[in-house]
Design a protein around this motif. Structure first.
Motif, short mmCIF file in Angstrom:
data_model
loop_
_atom_site.label_atom_id
_atom_site.label_comp_id
_atom_site.label_asym_id
_atom_site.label_seq_id
_atom_site.Cartn_x
_atom_site.Cartn_y
_atom_site.Cartn_z
N UNK A 233 9.69 7.15 -32.12
CA UNK A 233 10.70 8.10 -31.77
C UNK A 233 10.52 9.21 -30.86
N UNK A 234 9.39 9.73 -30.96
CA UNK A 234 8.97 10.78 -30.14
C UNK A 234 8.89 10.30 -28.68
N UNK A 235 8.11 8.97 -28.44
CA UNK A 235 7.92 8.62 -27.13
C UNK A 235 9.11 8.12 -26.48
N UNK A 236 10.13 7.73 -27.31
CA UNK A 236 11.36 7.25 -26.84
C UNK A 236 12.23 8.53 -26.12
N UNK A 237 12.20 9.46 -27.00
CA UNK A 237 12.90 10.72 -26.68
C UNK A 237 12.38 11.65 -25.65
N UNK A 238 11.05 11.78 -25.49
CA UNK A 238 10.42 12.61 -24.55
C UNK A 238 10.53 11.74 -23.14
N UNK A 239 10.65 10.47 -23.39
CA UNK A 239 10.66 9.67 -21.86
C UNK A 239 12.05 9.72 -21.32
N UNK A 240 13.03 9.69 -22.21
CA UNK A 240 14.53 9.75 -21.89
C UNK A 240 14.64 11.22 -21.57
N UNK A 241 14.07 12.17 -21.93
CA UNK A 241 14.32 13.47 -21.43
C UNK A 241 13.68 13.73 -20.19
N UNK A 242 12.62 13.08 -19.93
CA UNK A 242 12.06 13.25 -18.55
C UNK A 242 13.01 12.70 -17.63
N UNK B 204 1.51 12.24 -30.78
CA UNK B 204 0.47 12.62 -31.82
C UNK B 204 0.88 14.12 -32.23
N UNK B 205 1.50 14.79 -31.68
CA UNK B 205 1.82 16.35 -32.15
C UNK B 205 2.99 15.98 -33.26
N UNK B 206 3.70 15.10 -32.96
CA UNK B 206 4.82 14.89 -33.87
C UNK B 206 4.61 13.96 -35.21
N UNK B 207 3.52 12.83 -34.85
CA UNK B 207 3.10 11.91 -35.92
C UNK B 207 1.82 12.40 -36.55
N UNK B 208 1.29 13.38 -36.07
CA UNK B 208 -0.06 13.60 -36.68
C UNK B 208 0.03 13.61 -38.21
N UNK B 209 1.10 14.20 -38.80
CA UNK B 209 1.05 14.40 -40.35
C UNK B 209 2.15 13.53 -40.98
N UNK B 210 2.73 12.74 -40.22
CA UNK B 210 3.85 11.71 -40.91
C UNK B 210 3.24 10.52 -41.48
N UNK B 211 4.10 10.40 -42.52
CA UNK B 211 3.76 9.06 -43.18
C UNK B 211 2.27 8.97 -43.76
N UNK B 212 1.86 10.07 -44.59
CA UNK B 212 0.45 9.89 -44.83
C UNK B 212 0.08 8.94 -45.73
N UNK B 213 1.05 8.50 -46.67
CA UNK B 213 0.80 7.38 -47.47
C UNK B 213 1.70 6.03 -46.96
N UNK C 233 11.33 16.53 -33.01
CA UNK C 233 10.50 16.87 -33.78
C UNK C 233 10.61 16.96 -35.39
N UNK C 234 11.88 17.45 -35.79
CA UNK C 234 12.30 17.58 -37.06
C UNK C 234 12.56 16.34 -37.69
N UNK C 235 13.29 15.52 -36.86
CA UNK C 235 13.70 14.08 -37.14
C UNK C 235 13.01 12.84 -36.75
N UNK C 236 11.70 13.04 -36.20
CA UNK C 236 10.87 11.98 -35.59
C UNK C 236 10.58 11.11 -36.68
N UNK D 112 4.92 6.83 -40.29
CA UNK D 112 3.93 7.21 -39.08
C UNK D 112 4.26 6.61 -37.64
N UNK D 113 4.41 5.19 -37.77
CA UNK D 113 4.60 4.59 -36.63
C UNK D 113 6.19 4.99 -35.81
N UNK D 114 7.10 4.97 -36.67
CA UNK D 114 8.28 5.44 -36.59
C UNK D 114 8.34 6.88 -35.95
#
Length: 462
Positions: free
Chosen positions: A275-284, A255-264, A315-318, A269-271
């Motif tokens: 992307x964030x969930x996949x990246x942060x889970x892999x980093x875990x 939600x932090x990375x996608x909160x303001x994504x794809x407003x239109x 974050x910048x490329x989410x 926004x889904x992407x």
């Protein structure tokens, strides 16, 4: 005359007797002593009161409700981000065994101040950079969300100095940092037109290096150098509490990375969320593996922090066309950079430069944001049918041109953060430092455990 006295006048002597008792005994002396002890000559109460009065006046003169309410559909994202800021960050920093009150309460206090101050600053600086003048600043869900983002940058900076910075110093730092944050954000968003939906540059890179520069300058003060750091340790209980913060941040980072994504465009926004969930889970996963490889066993500092680095890195490329496997690669790189920082680089910087970084923000926010900005610069060149929903200058710039501006934003943020952070640190050295480091009792009243309770007073027989 006495018989006709009003009830108010009749009870007046009782009030006099109560006041006489208060001032004639040692009650008032104890009260004054407690007030003096609570402020400890730092002026925190006076400064906090002045800030509150100033904010009340400014909101009365400058603020009004947003009239459209179009972004109420994003309230769920906002609530997730709000929990990250006010719960996740505070608990993540409470690993120090004698600084639990300081970590959670200082973070709570400064985040509240930063949000209020940030919403006004965002309106003012948006007008300054766009040239669109308004009589008042609109306050709506978008401003609330961006206020939390700014508070996140301030909390990241706090992480470098937690346990070594007083409440008064923290208040002054926050007031200054919020202003600089919005100037930097205005340059990147309105002048450079960079894509940074998750705040890798604007929030993490800025907050980390602002805090590190401030911490470095504060650490050069003589009375700071002489303070003992023996309480800069954790216990099983405090590390477990810090894991609560890790889990909150992990769950809500999409939600932090996608909160303001794809407003239109809901697809974009889904992407960002995926992307964030996949990246942060892999980093875990990668953080656990690398931590065990480095140390032969798992260390809680890596488990608490390096596991989250994928959220910063991506974050910048989410919302860009990373592809799921691309997001996984970024998550792996994030964990590698973060674990390397905790294991090797942080002790080296402390020994060679005297750089004190209490929470290791350089490893969780600084380096992942630095290399995440590089990843976004490269990804900006990738063809994407939804470029117009990601880059505001898509119709005027090629991918290569956008990459140049992404790089410019990256280095501009780094330069502004280091210079203004050092200047703020120099300002804070003029204020009194804490009597003891990494201990709640420097500023908080500590409950006494096991002390017998005083006996109840018995009323005298009539």
């Amino acid at each position: 005359m006495t018989g006709n006295a009003s009830p108010r006048l009749a009870c007046f002597p009782a009030h006099i007797s109560v006041l006489s008792f208060f001032f004639s005994t040692d009650t008032f002396a104890r009260f004054r002593a407690q007030m003096a002890e609570s402020t400890r000559d730092k002026g925190f109460a006076a400064a906090a009161t002045l800030v509150m009065i100033a904010l009340v006046i400014l909101y009365g003169v400058q603020a009004k409700y947003e009239e459209t309410g179009a972004l109420m559909a994003r309230y769920g994202h906002y609530q997730d981000i709000h929990i990250m800021i006010f719960v996740g960050f505070g608990f993540l920093m409470c690993f120090l065994h004698r600084s639990g009150f300081t970590a959670t309460s200082h973070a709570f206090f400064v985040a509240a101040v930063a949000v209020l101050w940030a919403m006004l600053n965002r309106g003012w600086w948006n007008q300054a950079f766009t040239g669109k003048r308004q009589d008042k600043v609109n306050i709506g869900i978008n401003e609330l969300m961006n206020g939390d983002f700014c508070a996140g940058a301030v909390l990241i900076s706090l992480g470098a100095m937690i346990g070594r910075i007083s409440a008064l110093q923290l208040l002054i730092m926050a007031i200054v940092e919020v202003v600089i944050y919005h100037i930097n954000e205005g340059i990147l968003i309105y002048k450079y037109e960079v894509a940074d939906v998750g705040g890798t540059m604007v929030i993490h890179l800025f907050g980390a290096y602002f805090g590190l520069a401030c911490s470095f300058v504060l650490g050069q003060k003589e009375d700071t150098k002489n303070k003992t750091h023996e309480d800069e340790t954790s216990t099983r209980v405090t590390d477990t509490m810090a894991m609560v913060g890790t889990l909150f941040l992990f769950c809500f980072w999409p939600s932090f990375n996608g909160g303001l994504a794809g407003l239109s465009n809901p697809y974009v926004a889904q992407r960002a969320v995926v992307n964030t969930l996949i990246s942060i889970s892999t980093s875990c996963l990668m953080a656990f593996a690398l931590c065990n490889a480095f140390h032969g066993r798992l260390r809680m500092v890596d488990v608490q922090n390096a596991t989250l680095a994928g959220g910063v890195f991506v974050g910048a490329s989410a919302d860009m066309a990373l592809s799921p496997v691309g997001a996984m690669i970024l998550g792996m790189c994030a964990a590698a950079v973060s674990v390397f920082g905790y294991a090797i680089l942080q002790p080296l910087l402390k020994e060679r430069l005297g750089l004190k970084d209490t929470c290791g923000i350089h490893n969780l926010h600084g380096m992942p944001a630095f290399f995440g900005s590089l990843a976004a610069t490269i990804t900006a060149t990738v063809d994407d049918s939804f470029r117009g929903d990601v880059f505001t200058a898509a119709g005027r710039r090629s991918g290569a041109e956008q990459a140049k501006w992404q790089a410019a934003g990256w280095f501009t943020t780094l330069g502004i953060a280091l210079v203004t952070g050092a200047m703020t640190g120099a300002m804070l050295t003029c204020l009194p430092t804490l009597e003891t480091f990494y201990a709640d009792d420097a500023e908080y009243e500590i409950p006494t455990v096991g002390e017998p309770k005083p006996p109840l007073e018995q009323n005298a027989p009539a």
